[in-house]
Design a protein around this motif. Structure first.
Motif, PDB file in Angstrom:
ATOM      1  N   ARG A   1     -19.228  18.421 -45.678  1.00 26.41           N
ATOM      2  CA  ARG A   1     -20.086  16.868 -45.290  1.00 26.41           C
ATOM      3  C   ARG A   1     -19.751  16.395 -46.333  1.00 26.41           C
ATOM      4  O   ARG A   1     -20.263  16.640 -47.301  1.00 26.41           O
ATOM      5  CB  ARG A   1     -21.332  16.761 -44.680  1.00 26.41           C
ATOM      6  CG  ARG A   1     -20.788  17.594 -42.991  1.00 26.41           C
ATOM      7  CD  ARG A   1     -21.061  16.380 -41.978  1.00 26.41           C
ATOM      8  NE  ARG A   1     -21.070  16.409 -40.815  1.00 26.41           N
ATOM      9  CZ  ARG A   1     -19.883  16.435 -40.231  1.00 26.41           C
ATOM     10  NH1 ARG A   1     -19.201  15.359 -40.885  1.00 26.41           N
ATOM     11  NH2 ARG A   1     -19.445  16.683 -39.076  1.00 26.41           N
ATOM     12  N   ILE A   2     -18.549  15.117 -46.259  1.00 22.83           N
ATOM     13  CA  ILE A   2     -18.911  14.107 -47.170  1.00 22.83           C
ATOM     14  C   ILE A   2     -20.681  13.458 -46.548  1.00 22.83           C
ATOM     15  O   ILE A   2     -20.690  12.791 -47.675  1.00 22.83           O
ATOM     16  CB  ILE A   2     -18.127  13.530 -47.936  1.00 22.83           C
ATOM     17  CG1 ILE A   2     -16.773  14.245 -48.014  1.00 22.83           C
ATOM     18  CG2 ILE A   2     -17.764  12.024 -48.703  1.00 22.83           C
ATOM     19  CD1 ILE A   2     -15.689  14.111 -48.186  1.00 22.83           C
ATOM     20  N   ALA A   3     -20.137  12.900 -45.593  1.00 20.95           N
ATOM     21  CA  ALA A   3     -21.086  11.721 -45.548  1.00 20.95           C
ATOM     22  C   ALA A   3     -21.439  12.375 -43.684  1.00 20.95           C
ATOM     23  O   ALA A   3     -21.084  13.248 -42.821  1.00 20.95           O
ATOM     24  CB  ALA A   3     -20.103  10.356 -44.730  1.00 20.95           C
ATOM     25  N   PRO A   4     -22.869  12.274 -42.786  1.00 24.61           N
ATOM     26  CA  PRO A   4     -22.824  11.936 -41.933  1.00 24.61           C
ATOM     27  C   PRO A   4     -22.419  12.356 -40.705  1.00 24.61           C
ATOM     28  O   PRO A   4     -21.434  11.293 -40.623  1.00 24.61           O
ATOM     29  CB  PRO A   4     -24.078  11.888 -41.888  1.00 24.61           C
ATOM     30  CG  PRO A   4     -24.597  10.509 -43.247  1.00 24.61           C
ATOM     31  CD  PRO A   4     -23.594  10.826 -44.011  1.00 24.61           C
TER      32      PRO A   4
ATOM     33  N   THR B   1     -22.684  11.259 -38.055  1.00 23.41           N
ATOM     34  CA  THR B   1     -22.743   9.758 -36.944  1.00 23.41           C
ATOM     35  C   THR B   1     -22.264   8.920 -37.990  1.00 23.41           C
ATOM     36  O   THR B   1     -22.416   7.487 -37.707  1.00 23.41           O
ATOM     37  CB  THR B   1     -24.701   9.535 -37.429  1.00 23.41           C
ATOM     38  OG1 THR B   1     -24.621   9.676 -38.556  1.00 23.41           O
ATOM     39  CG2 THR B   1     -25.402  10.674 -36.022  1.00 23.41           C
ATOM     40  N   GLN B   2     -22.057   9.076 -39.099  1.00 24.93           N
ATOM     41  CA  GLN B   2     -21.150   7.248 -40.094  1.00 24.93           C
ATOM     42  C   GLN B   2     -20.334   7.270 -39.047  1.00 24.93           C
ATOM     43  O   GLN B   2     -19.231   8.083 -38.981  1.00 24.93           O
ATOM     44  CB  GLN B   2     -20.597   7.990 -41.339  1.00 24.93           C
ATOM     45  CG  GLN B   2     -20.362   6.844 -41.299  1.00 24.93           C
ATOM     46  CD  GLN B   2     -21.177   6.074 -42.093  1.00 24.93           C
ATOM     47  OE1 GLN B   2     -22.282   6.104 -43.206  1.00 24.93           O
ATOM     48  NE2 GLN B   2     -20.485   5.150 -41.847  1.00 24.93           N
TER      49      GLN B   2
END
Lengths: 332, 332
Positions: free
Chosen positions: A290-293, A295-296
């Motif tokens: 993952r780079i970002a959650p 939920t993003q």
């Protein structure tokens, strides 16, 4: 200079297809066997092949399925190919599979039922040979207009044509150096373009997409050269997301912007092109990490449109045109 | 609305520093203890903190080392701080640590030797409180000029100011929606900006850097707003690589481009700014996984320069200026 493996990434031999797995590059050069439509579609969705590889995969899948279903008439083939075209178009909606199907249908018009499959196979290979010949020819057109010691900035991957271009330029006593954008989120620049140019012994500098303005300003770039997935009769192109901003930057820095174009077929203007949105997960993860959650919220259109007014030259199979010349040619 | 943890990412308490580890975000919110200069420098080089965090880390490290070395006069402190400034500048050459050191030296001029350390501590905290107050104030200036329902596109990370901005806008009855570029190669957009805005309950769409043209054209963006690492007396800024091309795009699409600026100090023009080149490995790997082969040539300048003519407004601590107004103000 060795030809790039990406110039002919999908092969048909011995009754099955093999696809060069572009997602495994540059670390593994593996080929995936395709024995049916289902596998072909899943490879397409996962972008195991793309760009010119899609043309090859589409035609070879038609051939494969026609053989398997013992198709023996243009009518039966037309039903089959329409169904397959629909599925390919659903998998990658921006690409003009419908047009590829129409082109083939024209070649099959006069088909004799008794030897239908043979004629289909001959038509497919004739068509592909023609296109490959035209691709070999059009890089010469670009090589001709390059300065003696040229620097090109490119985006995404043009399926082996840049290696050929450098080869042709070399024959003319010219040298070419490349700056390749990494091309987020799929890294076709890092994984494919930089790889094929490096393999061919050419100079290539990889840059982040976001560095283009800095490079265009400071590095004496002679030309921005990109491929395209679709063209319109007006001289616009659709290509990998980010091509649009490179064209804006090229204009700002007074650097010529050239694109290899596709036959527009009946695509009049950009509203006829459906832009594919890919899953946001492809932006939010790299190689499973993952780079970002999760939920993003994120937006990932896979293509954008470059309007004709930003394009210096469209490289077609028979010459280089300004979008205006092309619009006239096409409306004849 | 909760304040962003990035507004005050480095703390000094009980004789040691703690640094919010930005490289572990958004998945872990951890703080690293700093007990000496060596650790401070290594965190800086590895970009565990950056932007406003660098200001805090620099001042707190001076304080830490002054205490440890029992500094008791402005002269001794001046020697120590010059040596530390050199080391910080070598670690991140684009940032104006020299100027931060000069600012502090001015505050210490009238220091009484007997209570030197107390005065140093007081000066450091006074300075930081002033800057934090000014940062809280300047977001109001932007909130004031936003339309009622605003859409902002931003790049990299502005150390907590966007959350404050949305808060101020809300008090004025306005709503703000954000589009954040992921900001390759370090993903500050994905990891920091998208995270802090999301945590604060704000709407934020993450986009690939290369999508900006498409978004600016189609998504009714009211303003491009960025921070900056350096400013010149002429009104140019240096900021995270890619800011330059956003400014070119904003101009092309007639969208105002605003930047929070730094005091230019004695930085007259862009030739006074040294651009830091970071290791190409940061582009060629993600989280230890290779994107491109080790042999790949790549260029990774960490910053680029936005010339004054592309900037609509520079947000300083006391007002918003055009680069021209600022040049006049500064040359007074």
């Amino acid at each position: 200079m060795k030809e790039s493996p990406l110039f002919n990434p999908v092969l048909y031999k011995g009754g099955h297809i093999t696809v060069l797995d572009e997602t495994a590059l540059p670390f593994k050069e593996t080929r995936i066997k395709v024995k049916n439509l289902k596998t072909a579609l899943s490879l397409l969705k996962e972008m195991k092949t793309r760009a010119f590889g899609q043309v090859l995969l589409f035609y070879y899948t038609l051939l494969l399925e026609a053989r398997k279903n013992k198709i023996n008439s243009p009518e039966k083939f037309s039903r089959l190919s329409t169904a397959i075209t629909d599925k390919f178009s659903k998998a990658r909606p921006t690409f003009a599979f419908g047009q590829l199907n129409n082109d083939l249908a024209k070649m099959l018009k006069a088909a004799d039922n008794s030897k239908f499959i043979d004629l289909l196979e001959k038509s497919v290979f004739t068509y592909i040979n023609l296109v490959q010949g035209a691709r070999r020819y059009r890089v010469k057109l670009i090589a001709k207009i390059l300065p003696h010691s040229a620097r090109l900035l490119t985006h995404c991957n043009i399926s082996g044509e840049l290696v050929l271009l450098a080869n042709e330029a070399e024959k003319m006593g010219k040298s070419v150096e490349f700056f390749a954008t990494e091309t987020r989120p799929y890294f076709q620049g890092s994984r494919l373009t930089a790889w094929e140019l490096y393999q061919a012994g050419l100079n290539v500098y990889l840059i982040c997409d976001i560095q283009a303005a800095d490079i265009l300003k400071r590095c004496r770039i002679d030309m921005v050269l990109v491929g395209s997935d679709r063209s319109t009769q007006n001289g616009d192109i659709a290509n990998k997301i980010g091509t649009y901003q490179l064209a804006v930057l090229a204009k700002y820095f007074h650097i010529p912007f050239y694109a290899f174009m596709q036959p527009p077929g009946d695509t009049k203007n950009i509203s006829d092109i459906k832009i594919e949105y890919r899953p946001k997960e492809e932006m939010l993860k790299f190689d499973g990490i993952r780079i970002a959650p999760k939920t993003q919220e994120a937006l990932y259109p896979a293509f954008d449109i470059v309007p004709a007014e930003l394009i210096s030259g469209l490289v077609f199979f028979d010459g280089i045109y300004t979008p205006q010349e092309l619009a006239l040619k096409w409306q004849k």
